[in-house]
Structure formats: C-alpha cells, structure tokens
Design a protein around this motif. Structure first.
Motif, PDB file in Angstrom:
ATOM      1  N   THR A 154       0.858  -1.303   0.448  1.00 58.53           N
ATOM      2  CA  THR A 154      -0.042   0.117   0.490  1.00 58.53           C
ATOM      3  C   THR A 154       1.242   1.252  -0.004  1.00 58.53           C
ATOM      4  O   THR A 154       0.681   2.158  -0.247  1.00 58.53           O
ATOM      5  CB  THR A 154      -0.910  -0.177   1.181  1.00 58.53           C
ATOM      6  N   PHE A 155       1.946   1.181   0.805  1.00 55.18           N
ATOM      7  CA  PHE A 155       2.572   2.351   0.635  1.00 55.18           C
ATOM      8  C   PHE A 155       3.153   2.511  -0.827  1.00 55.18           C
ATOM      9  O   PHE A 155       3.809   3.610  -1.296  1.00 55.18           O
ATOM     10  CB  PHE A 155       3.968   2.037   1.814  1.00 55.18           C
ATOM     11  N   ARG A 156       3.699   1.349  -1.524  1.00 55.18           N
ATOM     12  CA  ARG A 156       4.135   1.418  -2.474  1.00 55.18           C
ATOM     13  C   ARG A 156       2.862   2.019  -3.443  1.00 55.18           C
ATOM     14  O   ARG A 156       3.978   3.277  -4.258  1.00 55.18           O
ATOM     15  CB  ARG A 156       5.087   0.195  -3.423  1.00 55.18           C
ATOM     16  N   ILE A 157       2.115   1.620  -3.562  1.00 57.99           N
ATOM     17  CA  ILE A 157       0.753   2.301  -4.689  1.00 57.99           C
ATOM     18  C   ILE A 157       0.221   4.054  -4.120  1.00 57.99           C
ATOM     19  O   ILE A 157       0.432   4.638  -5.285  1.00 57.99           O
ATOM     20  CB  ILE A 157      -0.606   1.489  -4.177  1.00 57.99           C
ATOM     21  N   LEU A 158       0.781   4.411  -2.910  1.00 56.41           N
ATOM     22  CA  LEU A 158       1.011   5.659  -2.640  1.00 56.41           C
ATOM     23  C   LEU A 158       1.648   6.830  -3.214  1.00 56.41           C
ATOM     24  O   LEU A 158       1.740   7.443  -3.129  1.00 56.41           O
ATOM     25  CB  LEU A 158      -0.011   5.451  -0.869  1.00 56.41           C
ATOM     26  N   CYS A 159       2.792   5.800  -2.888  1.00 60.16           N
ATOM     27  CA  CYS A 159       4.401   6.882  -3.188  1.00 60.16           C
ATOM     28  C   CYS A 159       4.364   6.597  -4.760  1.00 60.16           C
ATOM     29  O   CYS A 159       4.474   7.966  -5.583  1.00 60.16           O
ATOM     30  CB  CYS A 159       5.654   5.737  -2.880  1.00 60.16           C
ATOM     31  N   ASP A 160       4.236   5.851  -5.768  1.00 55.45           N
ATOM     32  CA  ASP A 160       3.955   5.591  -6.758  1.00 55.45           C
ATOM     33  C   ASP A 160       3.171   6.949  -7.171  1.00 55.45           C
ATOM     34  O   ASP A 160       2.723   7.838  -8.378  1.00 55.45           O
ATOM     35  CB  ASP A 160       3.726   4.754  -7.287  1.00 55.45           C
ATOM     36  N   GLU A 161       1.675   6.999  -6.416  1.00 56.68           N
ATOM     37  CA  GLU A 161       0.564   8.075  -6.942  1.00 56.68           C
ATOM     38  C   GLU A 161       1.411   9.426  -8.045  1.00 56.68           C
ATOM     39  O   GLU A 161       1.495  10.234  -8.440  1.00 56.68           O
ATOM     40  CB  GLU A 161      -0.111   7.481  -6.084  1.00 56.68           C
ATOM     41  N   LEU A 162       2.254   9.745  -5.846  1.00 48.06           N
ATOM     42  CA  LEU A 162       2.745  11.124  -5.784  1.00 48.06           C
ATOM     43  C   LEU A 162       4.075  11.084  -7.277  1.00 48.06           C
ATOM     44  O   LEU A 162       4.192  12.281  -8.126  1.00 48.06           O
ATOM     45  CB  LEU A 162       3.440  11.490  -4.540  1.00 48.06           C
ATOM     46  N   LEU A 163       4.751  10.154  -6.928  1.00 43.25           N
ATOM     47  CA  LEU A 163       5.682  10.501  -7.778  1.00 43.25           C
ATOM     48  C   LEU A 163       5.562  10.573  -9.420  1.00 43.25           C
ATOM     49  O   LEU A 163       5.911  11.276 -10.209  1.00 43.25           O
ATOM     50  CB  LEU A 163       6.598   8.721  -7.780  1.00 43.25           C
ATOM     51  N   GLN A 164       4.185   9.352  -9.999  1.00 47.03           N
ATOM     52  CA  GLN A 164       3.836   9.282 -10.726  1.00 47.03           C
ATOM     53  C   GLN A 164       3.861  11.394 -11.539  1.00 47.03           C
ATOM     54  O   GLN A 164       3.941  11.712 -12.737  1.00 47.03           O
ATOM     55  CB  GLN A 164       2.687   8.592 -11.800  1.00 47.03           C
ATOM     56  N   LYS A 165       2.644  11.930 -10.938  1.00 46.20           N
ATOM     57  CA  LYS A 165       2.626  13.284 -10.964  1.00 46.20           C
ATOM     58  C   LYS A 165       3.463  14.298 -10.923  1.00 46.20           C
ATOM     59  O   LYS A 165       3.366  14.935 -11.521  1.00 46.20           O
ATOM     60  CB  LYS A 165       1.716  13.448  -9.832  1.00 46.20           C
ATOM     61  N   ARG A 166       5.106  14.004 -10.530  1.00 47.58           N
ATOM     62  CA  ARG A 166       6.221  14.884 -10.644  1.00 47.58           C
ATOM     63  C   ARG A 166       6.569  14.424 -11.610  1.00 47.58           C
ATOM     64  O   ARG A 166       7.934  14.573 -11.761  1.00 47.58           O
ATOM     65  CB  ARG A 166       6.693  14.555  -9.330  1.00 47.58           C
ATOM     66  N   GLY A 167       6.288  13.249 -12.400  1.00 46.83           N
ATOM     67  CA  GLY A 167       7.571  12.298 -13.396  1.00 46.83           C
ATOM     68  C   GLY A 167       8.597  12.101 -13.025  1.00 46.83           C
ATOM     69  O   GLY A 167       9.764  12.159 -13.583  1.00 46.83           O
ATOM     70  N   LEU A 168       8.991  11.218 -11.645  1.00 47.23           N
ATOM     71  CA  LEU A 168       9.975  10.721 -10.711  1.00 47.23           C
ATOM     72  C   LEU A 168       9.660   9.243 -11.007  1.00 47.23           C
ATOM     73  O   LEU A 168       8.544   8.370 -10.794  1.00 47.23           O
ATOM     74  CB  LEU A 168       9.437  11.493  -9.200  1.00 47.23           C
ATOM     75  N   ASN A 169      10.716   8.727 -10.687  1.00 44.82           N
ATOM     76  CA  ASN A 169      10.682   7.112 -10.620  1.00 44.82           C
ATOM     77  C   ASN A 169      11.690   7.203  -8.845  1.00 44.82           C
ATOM     78  O   ASN A 169      12.031   7.743  -8.631  1.00 44.82           O
ATOM     79  CB  ASN A 169      11.605   6.575 -11.282  1.00 44.82           C
ATOM     80  N   SER A 170      11.103   5.493  -8.599  1.00 44.69           N
ATOM     81  CA  SER A 170      12.117   5.312  -7.233  1.00 44.69           C
ATOM     82  C   SER A 170      13.945   4.917  -7.836  1.00 44.69           C
ATOM     83  O   SER A 170      14.041   4.529  -8.430  1.00 44.69           O
ATOM     84  CB  SER A 170      11.409   4.428  -7.112  1.00 44.69           C
ATOM     85  N   THR A 171      14.454   5.111  -6.668  1.00 45.66           N
ATOM     86  CA  THR A 171      15.724   4.843  -7.006  1.00 45.66           C
ATOM     87  C   THR A 171      16.362   3.462  -6.127  1.00 45.66           C
ATOM     88  O   THR A 171      16.951   2.488  -7.096  1.00 45.66           O
ATOM     89  CB  THR A 171      16.999   6.083  -6.231  1.00 45.66           C
TER      90      THR A 171
END
Length: 286
Positions: A195-212
């Motif tokens: 669930t944390f990943r889903i929420l984090c990805d939601e924000l990252l997608q809005k900013r065009g960012l990816n996980s490192t």
C-alpha cells in the motif's frame, strides 16, 4: 474405552493388595472399589485379582496391567497440567501487515499489560495484508491489523487509525538547503504491491519521478532514509518519533495530501476473547 478412574483404582488396589485400604485411600466405599475392579475385569475379559480366604492376590494378567496403567495415568496427569496452563493464561495471536503497525500496537499492548488483561501475546509480522487475511482464515490469528481495507461478508473490519504521510530525508542529504524539493533527491520506495508503494507511486507519477531504491519491508526503508540514501514517504508519527531521538530529519513542506489508514479485522464466526475486544478499543483510542 476404559474410564481413567478405573485404572487409578486398579493401581491402588494392586499396590495395597487390600480392597478396604484402597477404599479408604480413594475415599470410596468398599463396594464401589469392588464394583470398579469387576467393571475393569469385564472390559478386558480376564480376572485381575483372586481372593483366597481373607487374602487378595493379583493374577498374572493383573501384574501385566500395572505398568501400562501407570504410564497411562502419568500421561493423563501431564496432559491435565498442560491443559490447565491454557485455561489459566489467555493466549492471543495477532497478525500485522507491516513493521510500522508495531509503533501503534506496542502502546496498546502496554496498556493491556498494565491493566493485567494482556495474558500471553504472539505478534507475527507478515509480508502484506493478504497474508494476514490468510492467517485469519486458517485460524493462525485471532485478530489481524492491516493497512488495506478488506471487505468480506464474514469479516468485521474496523478502522482504528489514520495519519498523514510526509516526505522526509536526513538533513545531511539536504546540504543546508533552505527550501529543498523532493525532485532533487533519490527516492527510497517499498516493494511492489505494498500500500505504501501504491501511494508513493501515485505522487511520483504526478511529478514524473521514479524510485531509486526499493526495499521489501518498512524498517528497511526507514533505515535507508536514516543513512541518507534518499527521501522516503513515511507516516508523520514515525518521523516525529525519530526526531525525538535525534533531531536530524527534515520533513518537506510539500504536503503529500495522502493518509495511511489501519484496520482491525476479525472473523464474525469466531468467539473472540475479552483481550481482543479490549485491544481493538485501545487501538482506536491511541
């Protein structure tokens, strides 16, 4: 099936070789003891004692029965003792879907312990909410605490806690920047499906960012953030507790506008102990 009491009477009579003395020791009447021996003889179809004059003699069959009877009585005694332990100590099994839940669970368990209502508690950390649900369905757990809403007709699902998620990083990573932005730093993320990943990805997608960086559990993400590998999306209470220890973590001004919500799940068809009911109340209050 032989009544365990018959074997006990038999062993006492065999030891004393006297019906009257055995009756006094067992607090039975003499006819009762004699009747129990007859019942045992009828069950096995053999004579266990012979009376010659006023003297009682044990037969070969009776001699053989002594050893297995004593073993059965010993095993039965140990079983009764161990079963009493289960009745005296209430045992509660809890399955949780994340290490993060411990920060909320521990204070509630402390309150139970202080009030003397905790009994024996077993807490198992699972990989995800579905594992907790499986454990609940297989009767491994009496109660589950998860960070996903699970709606099933056979479940009682109770909301117990919600809190804001914030972006946070170690101050040494910020390099004294006055207004750091999240897109300036590596992102430490959770495993896929969490669930944390889903929420984090939601924000990252809005900013065009990816996980490192990606880690499989909550504590690993938190520890990687503490080491300065990058920033992470964490519950505010976790960050505030970290800063109580040592004020070295920066909470970004950019609000995530996201919350993590925890739920207690129990089966409707399971009889729950007072401990479980009290625990749910404590979790809702904290």
């Amino acid at each position: 099936m032989v009544d365990i009491r018959l074997l006990k009477t038999f062993c006492v009579v065999a030891k004393l070789e006297n019906i009257t003395q055995a009756a006094e020791l067992l607090k039975f009447t003499q006819p009762t003891v004699s009747a129990q021996i007859r019942t045992l003889e009828e069950h096995f179809g053999v004579q266990l004692f012979e009376r010659i004059g006023k003297k009682l003699y044990i037969t070969e069959a009776g001699k053989y029965l002594i050893d297995p009877s004593e073993k059965i009585l010993e095993i039965y005694g140990e079983t009764v003792t161990n079963m009493n332990c289960f009745s005296e100590v209430q045992y509660t099994r809890i399955g949780i879907s994340s290490n993060y839940i411990n920060s909320l669970l521990s204070p509630a368990l402390l309150q139970l312990q202080t009030s003397g209502n905790a009994g024996k508690i077993n807490v198992e950390i699972c990989l995800h909410s579905s594992s907790v649900l499986n454990g609940l369905n297989n009767n491994q757990y009496d109660i589950g605490i998860v960070h996903d809403f699970i709606s099933e007709k056979y479940l009682n699902t109770v909301r117990i806690h919600s809190e804001e998620l914030v972006w946070v990083g170690h101050k040494k990573l910020m390099k004294d920047k006055e207004c750091p932005q999240i897109d300036e730093y590596p992102v430490i993320n959770f495993r896929q499906g969490c669930t944390f990943r889903i929420l984090c990805d939601e924000l990252l997608q809005k900013r065009g960012l990816n996980s490192t960086f990606e880690y499989s559990d909550f504590d690993s993400v938190k520890n990687a953030m503490r080491e300065g590998l990058g920033i992470a999306l964490l519950p505010r209470s976790v960050v505030e507790n970290l800063n109580k220890e040592i004020n070295t973590f920066h909470i970004f001004n950019e609000l995530s506008q996201l919350e993590i919500t925890l739920f207690a799940i129990t089966r409707k068809d399971k009889n729950l102990s007072t401990t479980v009911h009290t625990l749910v109340k404590r979790l809702q209050e904290n």
